[in-house]
Write an enzyme that holds these catalytic residues in place. Structure first.
Site, PDB file in Angstrom:
ATOM      1  N   ASP A 305      -4.519 -11.616  -2.477  1.00  0.00           N
ATOM      2  CA  ASP A 305      -4.823 -10.337  -1.906  1.00  0.00           C
ATOM      3  C   ASP A 305      -5.632 -10.774  -0.643  1.00  0.00           C
ATOM      4  O   ASP A 305      -6.012  -9.894   0.379  1.00  0.00           O
ATOM      5  CB  ASP A 305      -5.380  -9.221  -2.647  1.00  0.00           C
ATOM      6  CG  ASP A 305      -4.437  -8.809  -3.462  1.00  0.00           C
ATOM      7  OD1 ASP A 305      -3.134  -8.912  -3.459  1.00  0.00           O
ATOM      8  OD2 ASP A 305      -4.829  -8.477  -4.639  1.00  0.00           O
ATOM      9  N   ARG A 336       3.429  -8.551   3.948  1.00  0.00           N
ATOM     10  CA  ARG A 336       2.245  -8.921   4.690  1.00  0.00           C
ATOM     11  C   ARG A 336       2.561 -10.079   5.347  1.00  0.00           C
ATOM     12  O   ARG A 336       1.398 -10.515   6.269  1.00  0.00           O
ATOM     13  CB  ARG A 336       1.108  -8.978   3.354  1.00  0.00           C
ATOM     14  CG  ARG A 336       0.658  -7.669   2.893  1.00  0.00           C
ATOM     15  CD  ARG A 336      -0.528  -7.827   1.733  1.00  0.00           C
ATOM     16  NE  ARG A 336      -0.745  -6.529   1.600  1.00  0.00           N
ATOM     17  CZ  ARG A 336      -1.529  -6.398   0.222  1.00  0.00           C
ATOM     18  NH1 ARG A 336      -1.828  -7.487  -0.503  1.00  0.00           N
ATOM     19  NH2 ARG A 336      -1.911  -5.096  -0.133  1.00  0.00           N
ATOM     20  N   ARG A 379      -4.912  -3.511   2.741  1.00  0.00           N
ATOM     21  CA  ARG A 379      -5.399  -4.837   3.215  1.00  0.00           C
ATOM     22  C   ARG A 379      -5.269  -4.956   4.476  1.00  0.00           C
ATOM     23  O   ARG A 379      -5.897  -5.787   5.258  1.00  0.00           O
ATOM     24  CB  ARG A 379      -4.901  -5.714   2.061  1.00  0.00           C
ATOM     25  CG  ARG A 379      -5.005  -5.408   0.723  1.00  0.00           C
ATOM     26  CD  ARG A 379      -5.948  -6.391   0.163  1.00  0.00           C
ATOM     27  NE  ARG A 379      -6.037  -6.045  -1.355  1.00  0.00           N
ATOM     28  CZ  ARG A 379      -7.069  -5.478  -1.933  1.00  0.00           C
ATOM     29  NH1 ARG A 379      -8.212  -5.348  -1.396  1.00  0.00           N
ATOM     30  NH2 ARG A 379      -6.990  -5.274  -3.244  1.00  0.00           N
TER      31      ARG A 379
HETATM   32  C1  S3P Z   1      -2.667  -7.391  -9.512  1.00  0.00           C
HETATM   33  C2  S3P Z   1      -2.127  -8.450  -9.430  1.00  0.00           C
HETATM   34  C3  S3P Z   1      -1.495  -9.129  -8.006  1.00  0.00           C
HETATM   35  C4  S3P Z   1      -2.290  -8.453  -6.758  1.00  0.00           C
HETATM   36  C5  S3P Z   1      -2.317  -7.038  -7.109  1.00  0.00           C
HETATM   37  C6  S3P Z   1      -3.016  -6.739  -8.471  1.00  0.00           C
HETATM   38  C7  S3P Z   1      -3.309  -7.023 -10.943  1.00  0.00           C
HETATM   39  O1  S3P Z   1      -0.102  -8.774  -7.832  1.00  0.00           O
HETATM   40  O2  S3P Z   1      -1.529  -8.844  -5.810  1.00  0.00           O
HETATM   41  O3  S3P Z   1      -3.304  -6.623  -5.871  1.00  0.00           O
HETATM   42  O4  S3P Z   1      -4.044  -6.354 -10.794  1.00  0.00           O
HETATM   43  O5  S3P Z   1      -2.441  -7.552 -11.752  1.00  0.00           O
HETATM   44  P1  S3P Z   1       1.060  -9.712  -8.365  1.00  0.00           P
HETATM   45  O6  S3P Z   1       0.934  -9.699  -9.843  1.00  0.00           O
HETATM   46  O7  S3P Z   1       2.400  -8.889  -8.201  1.00  0.00           O
HETATM   47  O8  S3P Z   1       0.865 -10.859  -8.173  1.00  0.00           O
END
Ligand code: S3P
Length: 420
Positions: A305, A336, A379
């Site tokens: 992120d 993104r 973001r």
């Molecule tokens: C998250 C996992 C990530 C992240 C998201 C929050 C989580 O996503 O980008 O903001 O809380 O498990 P992905 O599992 O799709 O990579």
């Protein structure tokens, strides 16, 4: 929203509670035995959607304060749930609901409805779940059924998919194992372990068996991903010296700190301690000269992120930075890779998008600034604000209020730290 250039970013600050951990405290608290007292809850658009979701399923949540609540765990009832913009909510719910009695429909806003859901539905079906997506997307319909454990190798590194399968494994017969290509955030595993589940964690896998849980209390650290734009602003603006207090330092979240150090920034950590099984501390960043770096697939989940902010750092560094293995950024709240490329180009940076990241030619001076569009992505709005502080002419952000998805007071906090 207009963001004027800063002459320095200085001071001490705390940020709201971690979004990932706040979602999990509400969702896991809903199916745990007894009451879960959550302190440091990060109230924002996404996490409020989690509270509303479990309420729609018959769970009582008592709001004690903006950052404090009690989740009264219990039996879920059938219902329709609006997951709003929250991918974590929808994906974790899919896993949690598949093995419980009842019928459920999960919907989301336009952005969430364009994000891939088969990556969760497919492994759940292998466990026996009765789950339908709408051509791979929300709305998702679930008919609760009994589940059988699986061994599953994740095709993409995703903590959300891993978490969904582990939560399904909590009500499945047998032992469920999820293997990941590279380590991703492990907040679900840590919270399940704290709740007394039968779970084994290894560096790139986790195994869970049917368990009952009791969380009792969850203390949520400050959100590293909300601290990140502030820390990056301090790294970029000459004369800056910023400390963010009480922030989560789970090593699977803090890849940005390693990248900052590699690029030449001085990063100091103080008061390291634990909140349950999570690590917390104070992070100080001072401005410094930046040099280019390389980011590859193994590092991506540790700063997934924060990659838009890394692209900005690279735009002001000496040399060329390549980011690879980050194709997942194309299926976040916006694409993104394109959103960052467009925003940084519109403000004077030299960025080329690649299928799985960027090639960025750094110029160690302030970006010009200009008009940017957040595309409904919190973001990207925060990236725009940091560009504004570190620019010569400032930035106008369209759709700036979308920051409230994860950090409602973002602009006020920023303002309190900025010298002009
Ligand atoms: C998250 C996992 C990530 C992240 C998201 C929050 C989580 O996503 O980008 O903001 O809380 O498990 P992905 O599992 O799709 O990579």
């Amino acid at each position: 929203m207009r963001i004027e250039p800063a002459t320095a970013v200085v001071g001490h600050v705390a940020v709201p509670g971690d979004k990932s951990i706040s979602h999990r405290a509400v969702l896991i608290g809903a199916v745990a035995e007894g009451d879960t007292h959550v302190r440091g809850f990060g109230r924002a658009g996404d996490t409020q959607a989690s509270i509303d979701a479990v309420r729609a399923l018959g769970i009582e949540v008592e709001d004690l304060a903006d950052d404090e609540l009690i989740v009264h765990g219990g039996e879920l009832r059938s219902g329709s749930v609006d997951c709003a913009n929250a991918g974590t909510l929808m994906r974790l719910l899919m896993g949690m609901l598949s093995g419980r009695d009842g019928s459920y429909v999960l919907t989301g806003d336009e952005s969430l409805s364009s994000r891939p859901m088969e990556r969760v539905a497919d492994p759940l079906r292998r466990m026996g779940a009765r789950i339908d997506t709408s051509e791979g997307h929300a709305p998702v319909e679930i008919e609760g059924s009994s589940l059988l454990a699986i061994d599953y190798e994740l095709p993409v590194a995703s903590a959300q998919v891993k978490s969904a399968i582990l939560l399904a494994g909590l009500s499945a017969g047998g032992t469920t194992t999820v293997v990941e290509p590279v380590p991703t955030r492990d907040h679900t595993e840590l919270m399940l372990e704290a709740g007394g589940a039968q779970i084994t964690r290894r560096p790139t896998s986790a195994t869970v068996r049917a368990s009952t849980l009791r969380l009792d209390e969850v203390d949520v650290p400050g959100d590293f991903s909300s601290a990140a734009p502030l820390l990056v602003a301090a790294a970029l603006v000459p004369g800056s010296d910023l400390t963010v207090h009480g922030v989560g330092l789970n090593p699977r979240r803090t890849g940005l700190l390693e990248v900052l150090k590699r690029m030449g920034i001085r990063v100091s950590i103080f008061n390291r301690h634990t909140f349950g099984r999570e690590i917390v501390g104070d992070v100080q960043v001072q401005h410094g000269e930046l040099s280019a770096t390389e980011i590859g697939a193994n590092e991506v989940p540790l700063l997934v992120d924060e990659l838009p902010l890394v692209a900005l750092l690279a735009a002001s560094a000496h040399g060329e930075t390549i980011v690879r293995g980050a194709a997942e950024l194309r299926v976040k709240e916006s694409d993104r890779i394109e959103a960052v490329t467009d925003l940084l180009r519109a403000t004077g940076a030299h960025v080329k998008s690649r299928e799985d990241g960027w090639a960025i030619t750094g110029v160690p001076t302030r970006l010009r600034g200009g008009n940017v569009e957040a595309r409904g992505d919190h973001r990207i709005a925060m990236l725009g604000a940091v560009v504004g502080l570190a620019s010569r002419e400032g930035v106008d952000i369209e759709d700036a209020e979308t920051v409230a998805i994860s950090f409602p007071g973002f602009y006020e906090v920023l303002d309190s730290l900025v010298r002009r």
